[in-house]
Design a protein around this motif. Structure first.
Motif, short mmCIF file in Angstrom:
data_model
loop_
_atom_site.label_atom_id
_atom_site.label_comp_id
_atom_site.label_asym_id
_atom_site.label_seq_id
_atom_site.Cartn_x
_atom_site.Cartn_y
_atom_site.Cartn_z
N ARG A 41 7.67 4.07 5.43
CA ARG A 41 9.13 3.32 5.39
C ARG A 41 10.09 4.44 4.75
O ARG A 41 11.21 4.47 5.18
CB ARG A 41 9.04 2.07 4.52
CG ARG A 41 8.66 1.04 5.28
CD ARG A 41 8.66 -0.36 4.71
NE ARG A 41 7.75 -0.70 3.77
CZ ARG A 41 7.68 -1.67 2.96
NH1 ARG A 41 8.75 -2.34 2.73
NH2 ARG A 41 6.81 -1.70 2.28
N ASP A 42 9.85 5.07 3.66
CA ASP A 42 10.50 5.98 2.99
C ASP A 42 10.94 7.01 4.13
O ASP A 42 11.98 7.64 4.24
CB ASP A 42 10.06 6.77 1.75
CG ASP A 42 10.18 5.63 0.66
OD1 ASP A 42 10.79 4.67 0.89
OD2 ASP A 42 9.38 5.86 -0.27
N THR A 43 10.13 7.77 4.65
CA THR A 43 10.13 8.84 5.63
C THR A 43 10.87 8.39 6.69
O THR A 43 11.80 9.17 7.25
CB THR A 43 8.71 9.19 6.21
OG1 THR A 43 7.87 9.71 5.09
CG2 THR A 43 8.88 10.53 7.18
N GLY A 44 10.70 7.21 7.40
CA GLY A 44 11.57 6.63 8.39
C GLY A 44 12.98 6.63 7.86
O GLY A 44 13.99 6.96 8.76
N LYS B 6 0.87 -1.29 -0.01
CA LYS B 6 -0.18 0.13 -0.01
C LYS B 6 0.76 1.33 0.13
O LYS B 6 1.89 1.26 0.51
CB LYS B 6 -0.85 0.07 1.27
CG LYS B 6 -1.57 -1.11 1.07
CD LYS B 6 -2.69 -0.89 2.53
CE LYS B 6 -3.70 -2.14 2.41
NZ LYS B 6 -4.67 -2.22 3.66
N LYS B 7 0.56 2.25 -0.62
CA LYS B 7 1.12 3.73 -0.83
C LYS B 7 1.53 4.00 0.58
O LYS B 7 2.79 4.62 0.85
CB LYS B 7 0.48 4.70 -1.57
CG LYS B 7 1.16 5.94 -1.73
CD LYS B 7 0.33 6.92 -2.39
CE LYS B 7 1.07 8.20 -3.06
NZ LYS B 7 1.70 8.87 -1.67
N ASP B 8 0.52 3.89 1.48
CA ASP B 8 0.76 4.66 2.78
C ASP B 8 2.06 3.88 3.73
O ASP B 8 2.74 4.12 4.29
CB ASP B 8 -0.32 4.52 3.81
CG ASP B 8 -1.44 5.37 3.24
OD1 ASP B 8 -1.18 6.33 2.62
OD2 ASP B 8 -2.45 5.09 3.47
N GLU B 9 1.91 2.45 3.52
CA GLU B 9 3.17 1.71 4.08
C GLU B 9 4.45 2.16 3.49
O GLU B 9 5.44 2.33 3.96
CB GLU B 9 3.13 0.24 3.70
CG GLU B 9 1.81 -0.34 4.50
CD GLU B 9 1.51 -1.70 3.87
OE1 GLU B 9 2.34 -2.34 3.36
OE2 GLU B 9 0.43 -2.14 4.27
N LEU B 10 4.51 2.21 2.14
CA LEU B 10 5.81 2.87 1.36
C LEU B 10 6.36 4.17 1.78
O LEU B 10 7.40 4.42 2.02
CB LEU B 10 5.74 2.49 -0.01
CG LEU B 10 5.31 1.33 -0.72
CD1 LEU B 10 5.14 1.48 -2.15
CD2 LEU B 10 6.60 0.42 -0.46
N ASP B 11 5.25 5.07 1.97
CA ASP B 11 5.50 6.17 2.52
C ASP B 11 6.01 6.61 3.91
O ASP B 11 7.30 7.17 4.23
CB ASP B 11 4.48 7.34 2.30
CG ASP B 11 3.94 7.84 0.94
OD1 ASP B 11 4.68 7.48 -0.09
OD2 ASP B 11 2.86 8.09 0.74
#
Length: 65
Positions: free
Chosen positions: A21-24, A14-19
């Motif tokens: 992880r990227d932010t972290g 899901k897009k929210d999961e990727l975002d």
């Protein structure tokens, strides 16, 4: 002969999961890692000459301050 895509390696997320992880990742990345990534992306899009001029001068000035 063309190679086929290995569909067993594809992960659908899901897009929210990727975002998140990227932010972290970028929140914990060092300044050096961030600059290396910016340099890499500039070279990918604009070639090797794109990072040999002004960017080095700005980095040197920033480092001195």
């Amino acid at each position: 002969m063309t190679e086929k895509m290995d569909r067993t390696r594809i992960v659908i997320a899901k897009k929210d999961e990727l975002d998140s992880r990227d932010t972290g990742y970028w929140n914990h990345a060092t300044i050096e890692e961030k600059l290396q990534t910016i340099t890499f992306l500039r070279e990918c899009f604009y070639g090797d000459e794109a990072t040999t001029g002004r960017l080095q001068r700005v980095y040197t000035m920033f480092k001195l301050k």
